[in-house]
Design an enzyme around this catalytic site. Sequence first.
Site, PDB file in Angstrom:
ATOM      1  N   LYS A 115       0.816  -1.221   0.000  1.00  0.00           N
ATOM      2  CA  LYS A 115       0.000   0.000   0.000  1.00  0.00           C
ATOM      3  C   LYS A 115       0.845   1.264   0.000  1.00  0.00           C
ATOM      4  O   LYS A 115       0.451   2.270  -0.591  1.00  0.00           O
ATOM      5  CB  LYS A 115      -0.972   0.006   1.185  1.00  0.00           C
ATOM      6  N   LYS A 207      -4.832  -9.409  -6.304  1.00  0.00           N
ATOM      7  CA  LYS A 207      -6.115  -9.702  -5.639  1.00  0.00           C
ATOM      8  C   LYS A 207      -7.174  -8.662  -6.010  1.00  0.00           C
ATOM      9  O   LYS A 207      -6.852  -7.497  -6.283  1.00  0.00           O
ATOM     10  CB  LYS A 207      -5.942  -9.814  -4.127  1.00  0.00           C
ATOM     11  N   LYS A 210     -10.747  -3.216  -3.280  1.00  0.00           N
ATOM     12  CA  LYS A 210     -11.550  -1.993  -3.332  1.00  0.00           C
ATOM     13  C   LYS A 210     -10.738  -0.840  -3.892  1.00  0.00           C
ATOM     14  O   LYS A 210     -11.272   0.058  -4.507  1.00  0.00           O
ATOM     15  CB  LYS A 210     -11.993  -1.590  -1.927  1.00  0.00           C
TER      16      LYS A 210
END
Length: 345
Positions: A115, A207, A210
């Site tokens: 991230k 993956k 969102k």
Amino acid sequence: MTQFKDRVFSGMQPTHTLHLGNYLGAMVNWVRMQDTHDCIYCVVDLHAITMPQDPKALAANIREVAAAYIACGIDPARSILFNQSRVHEHAELAWVFNCVARMGWLNRMTQFKEKAGKDRENAAVGLFAYPTLMAADILLYKGTHVPVGEDQKQHLELTRDIAQKFNNDFAASIAEHGFGETFFPLPEPMIQGPATRVMSLRDGTKKMSKSDPSDYARINLTDDADAIAQKVRKAKTDPEPLPSEAAGLAGRPEADNLVGIYAALRDVPREAVLAEFGGANFSTFKSALVDVAVDRLAPITGEMRRLSADPGHIDAILAEGARKASEIAAGTMDAVRRIVGFGPR
Ligand code: AQP
């Protein structure tokens, strides 16, 4: 040895609408566990702000995720359902855990690396400390079982390490205050949804997420039949027909993912899907996949729409859930204050 009552805790971030990965990887299991366990399900809004959020969108997403929980089958009369920021003890226990966890442990977390990306110096401190807040979420309720997707396995291991270190570091104080030998349980990850790792529709090696900038990468629980059909039709595939056996999916991440999604939605083994579709081309298979996805998701989407029309009702459910959660959280935090040496409030 202190005995811990079986209790399930899990949460999802209100960073966007929930998607098929959240549903198949965790939610299906959450719903099932209500039959066998005391369950606490949280909309983890404190986690959401570890990445920048528009305040108005965040407020709307909190309600929408709560509506999704209920529409999927979480029953607020049986399970505690609330949003994290209403119960201040989450942040308080996370601070204590920031002082228990070691920098080296957090440095190993792959989700932070993914991230934060290349610009790690500019990442929020909260993003780095995300796993200690997650440990606090679970341990505040002495959660013993945590149903999650595969991506959360590493964070769960860290939660166990934090619980263990707290129990060891404060062993004398825990005993002195009459809390037995161990204060926190070591929670078990329950990675057993029908598809514990659903991949992006645009790239079978990433993956479904969102935060993927492409909406075509995921099927949202709010997508209608047309949107689902369009996304599945555009989903990346390869030129070969489907194999008849699972071994034939090796090295074909996109085919493997679509077969896995179909199997999970129908609740059948992959082998059964390949027995039916082996030799078929993707256009045939994708049509069948659209049908099962729409069948399964349309009732959820409809119920979410119905619930979202009455935000006051959702707010009331969250407030009542927070009241129940606070009763448990206050007891744990009062004990933690004594154990650490702050004394009661
Ligand atoms: N692709 C996935 N396959 C299976 N399970 C998944 N989960 C998430 N993505 C998949 C599971 O859903 C639960 C809630 O996840 P989260 O909201 O805490 O955040 P996340 O894991 O970081 O999910 P996202 O969608 O990738 O969100 P963003 O992009 O905001 O970070 C967890 O149990 C997770 O395992």
